[in-house]
Motif scaffolding. Structure first.
Motif, mmCIF file in Angstrom:
data_model
loop_
_atom_site.group_PDB
_atom_site.id
_atom_site.type_symbol
_atom_site.label_atom_id
_atom_site.label_comp_id
_atom_site.label_asym_id
_atom_site.label_seq_id
_atom_site.Cartn_x
_atom_site.Cartn_y
_atom_site.Cartn_z
ATOM 1 N N ALA A 224 0.845 -1.193 0.000
ATOM 2 C CA ALA A 224 0.000 0.000 0.000
ATOM 3 C C ALA A 224 0.878 1.240 0.000
ATOM 4 O O ALA A 224 1.898 1.308 0.680
ATOM 5 C CB ALA A 224 -0.905 0.007 1.214
ATOM 6 N N ARG A 225 0.449 2.208 -0.785
ATOM 7 C CA ARG A 225 1.193 3.460 -0.876
ATOM 8 C C ARG A 225 0.618 4.456 0.132
ATOM 9 O O ARG A 225 -0.604 4.594 0.248
ATOM 10 C CB ARG A 225 1.057 4.025 -2.293
ATOM 11 N N THR A 226 1.474 5.134 0.858
ATOM 12 C CA THR A 226 1.033 6.134 1.822
ATOM 13 C C THR A 226 0.439 7.319 1.067
ATOM 14 O O THR A 226 1.024 7.802 0.104
ATOM 15 C CB THR A 226 2.229 6.622 2.686
ATOM 16 N N LYS A 227 -0.721 7.750 1.534
ATOM 17 C CA LYS A 227 -1.387 8.891 0.915
ATOM 18 C C LYS A 227 -0.582 10.159 1.189
ATOM 19 O O LYS A 227 -0.233 10.457 2.320
ATOM 20 C CB LYS A 227 -2.793 9.034 1.489
ATOM 21 N N GLU A 228 -0.283 10.875 0.118
ATOM 22 C CA GLU A 228 0.419 12.142 0.285
ATOM 23 C C GLU A 228 -0.592 13.216 0.630
ATOM 24 O O GLU A 228 -1.746 13.144 0.227
ATOM 25 C CB GLU A 228 1.158 12.486 -1.004
ATOM 26 N N PHE A 229 -0.134 14.225 1.371
ATOM 27 C CA PHE A 229 -1.026 15.305 1.740
ATOM 28 C C PHE A 229 -0.246 16.597 1.812
ATOM 29 O O PHE A 229 0.982 16.602 1.883
ATOM 30 C CB PHE A 229 -1.737 15.008 3.061
ATOM 31 N N ASP A 230 -0.975 17.693 1.802
ATOM 32 C CA ASP A 230 -0.391 19.025 1.889
ATOM 33 C C ASP A 230 -0.341 19.414 3.368
ATOM 34 O O ASP A 230 -1.386 19.668 3.968
ATOM 35 C CB ASP A 230 -1.255 20.003 1.089
ATOM 36 N N PRO A 231 0.846 19.454 3.980
ATOM 37 C CA PRO A 231 0.948 19.781 5.405
ATOM 38 C C PRO A 231 0.350 21.146 5.748
ATOM 39 O O PRO A 231 -0.242 21.321 6.809
ATOM 40 C CB PRO A 231 2.454 19.752 5.689
ATOM 41 N N ASP A 232 0.489 22.109 4.826
ATOM 42 C CA ASP A 232 -0.054 23.441 5.072
ATOM 43 C C ASP A 232 -1.577 23.403 5.160
ATOM 44 O O ASP A 232 -2.178 23.982 6.067
ATOM 45 C CB ASP A 232 0.409 24.391 3.962
ATOM 46 N N ALA A 233 -2.195 22.703 4.226
ATOM 47 C CA ALA A 233 -3.661 22.576 4.239
ATOM 48 C C ALA A 233 -4.114 21.774 5.453
ATOM 49 O O ALA A 233 -5.148 22.088 6.067
ATOM 50 C CB ALA A 233 -4.144 21.922 2.951
ATOM 51 N N ALA A 234 -3.360 20.746 5.819
ATOM 52 C CA ALA A 234 -3.710 19.938 6.984
ATOM 53 C C ALA A 234 -3.618 20.767 8.266
ATOM 54 O O ALA A 234 -4.482 20.663 9.146
ATOM 55 C CB ALA A 234 -2.798 18.717 7.080
ATOM 56 N N LEU A 235 -2.593 21.613 8.368
ATOM 57 C CA LEU A 235 -2.460 22.468 9.543
ATOM 58 C C LEU A 235 -3.627 23.443 9.633
ATOM 59 O O LEU A 235 -4.194 23.657 10.708
ATOM 60 C CB LEU A 235 -1.123 23.218 9.513
ATOM 61 N N GLN A 236 -4.010 24.018 8.499
ATOM 62 C CA GLN A 236 -5.158 24.934 8.492
ATOM 63 C C GLN A 236 -6.438 24.203 8.904
ATOM 64 O O GLN A 236 -7.243 24.719 9.666
ATOM 65 C CB GLN A 236 -5.329 25.572 7.107
ATOM 66 N N SER A 237 -6.592 22.993 8.427
ATOM 67 C CA SER A 237 -7.770 22.202 8.770
ATOM 68 C C SER A 237 -7.779 21.858 10.267
ATOM 69 O O SER A 237 -8.825 21.917 10.922
ATOM 70 C CB SER A 237 -7.794 20.930 7.918
ATOM 71 N N ALA A 238 -6.621 21.524 10.802
ATOM 72 C CA ALA A 238 -6.511 21.245 12.238
ATOM 73 C C ALA A 238 -6.831 22.491 13.046
ATOM 74 O O ALA A 238 -7.539 22.428 14.064
ATOM 75 C CB ALA A 238 -5.109 20.729 12.565
ATOM 76 N N LEU A 239 -6.321 23.636 12.604
ATOM 77 C CA LEU A 239 -6.608 24.907 13.267
ATOM 78 C C LEU A 239 -8.119 25.108 13.362
ATOM 79 O O LEU A 239 -8.648 25.433 14.431
ATOM 80 C CB LEU A 239 -5.958 26.053 12.494
ATOM 81 N N GLU A 240 -8.811 24.918 12.259
ATOM 82 C CA GLU A 240 -10.253 25.140 12.234
ATOM 83 C C GLU A 240 -10.985 24.182 13.171
ATOM 84 O O GLU A 240 -11.926 24.573 13.862
ATOM 85 C CB GLU A 240 -10.763 25.024 10.794
ATOM 86 N N LEU A 241 -10.550 22.931 13.225
ATOM 87 C CA LEU A 241 -11.190 21.963 14.105
ATOM 88 C C LEU A 241 -10.929 22.296 15.574
ATOM 89 O O LEU A 241 -11.860 22.314 16.392
ATOM 90 C CB LEU A 241 -10.701 20.547 13.786
ATOM 91 N N PHE A 242 -9.677 22.568 15.921
ATOM 92 C CA PHE A 242 -9.359 22.937 17.306
ATOM 93 C C PHE A 242 -10.101 24.216 17.704
ATOM 94 O O PHE A 242 -10.580 24.331 18.833
ATOM 95 C CB PHE A 242 -7.848 23.160 17.472
ATOM 96 N N TRP A 243 -10.156 25.170 16.808
ATOM 97 C CA TRP A 243 -10.811 26.455 17.093
ATOM 98 C C TRP A 243 -12.296 26.231 17.375
ATOM 99 O O TRP A 243 -12.860 26.784 18.308
ATOM 100 C CB TRP A 243 -10.598 27.378 15.902
ATOM 101 N N ARG A 244 -12.918 25.387 16.599
ATOM 102 C CA ARG A 244 -14.349 25.145 16.739
ATOM 103 C C ARG A 244 -14.664 24.288 17.968
ATOM 104 O O ARG A 244 -15.626 24.539 18.693
ATOM 105 C CB ARG A 244 -14.866 24.458 15.475
#
Length: 194
Positions: free
Chosen positions: A2-22
């Motif tokens: 299985a290949r590890t899914k690549e992701f955009d760390p910047d977008a992931a950080l922004q998404s985490a920010l929004e979840l923690f904030w909410r």
């Protein structure tokens, strides 16, 4: 294999920010982060560290995004007091909108949830408050130099008063269903600048 899914760390950080904030720190689990970010737990740990480290990185990002806006608002050429009043009123307006009541200010949320028992979070909150206080103080000193505010007024004391008011606005605005309370207090406090 299985290949590890690549992701955009910047977008992931922004998404985490929004979840923690909410939701807040304690109410957000690693499982919530995995689901919300669409990134595997191992990738989150490898990129950001543990949940606490991710939270602190999200908090730093929030502060970095807010700082330039405040600097721009409070350092425009021309009269300084209208800019100070506008920033304070903006805080009040944001705190009394439906979205504002639901999420509040991420820095203020952290101050009430984590800072009393988390030294790293407390340092980040304090840096944010020091930055806002410095910007307000500079604007008030400029207002004195331009004759908008009497020279005998304590510009630092006024800046600190406004900082405390602005943070209180965020707390009360988040909890109160009555926007008139925040707006009336804001207008009363702004008479200190008359």
């Amino acid at each position: 294999m299985a290949r590890t899914k690549e992701f955009d760390p910047d977008a992931a950080l922004q998404s985490a920010l929004e979840l923690f904030w909410r939701r807040g720190y304690e109410a957000t689990s690693m499982a919530d982060l995995v689901e919300h970010l669409g990134v595997g737990r191992a990738s989150i740990y490898a990129t950001f560290g543990n949940k606490h480290e991710l939270y602190l990185k999200a908090l730093e990002r929030y502060g970095e995004a807010q700082g330039p806006r405040l600097l721009n608002e409070l350092s425009q050429p021309g009269p300084a007091l209208p800019a100070v009043r506008a920033v304070v009123r903006r805080f009040a307006n944001e705190a009394t909108t439906e979205d504002g009541r639901l999420v509040g200010c991420f820095i203020t949320n952290t101050a009430t949830e984590l800072a009393p028992h988390d030294p790293a979070a407390a340092r980040t909150v304090e840096r944010s408050w020091e930055h806002l206080e410095t910007l307000l103080h500079s604007a008030l000193v400029r207002a004195q130099a331009q004759g908008e505010l009497p020279a005998d007024r304590d510009a630092l004391g006024l800046a600190r008063t406004l900082l405390v008011l602005m943070q209180g606005i965020r707390v009360v605005g988040k909890a109160s269903p009555d926007p008139a309370r925040v707006r009336a207090a804001t207008e009363q406090a702004l008479t200190l600048l008359d």
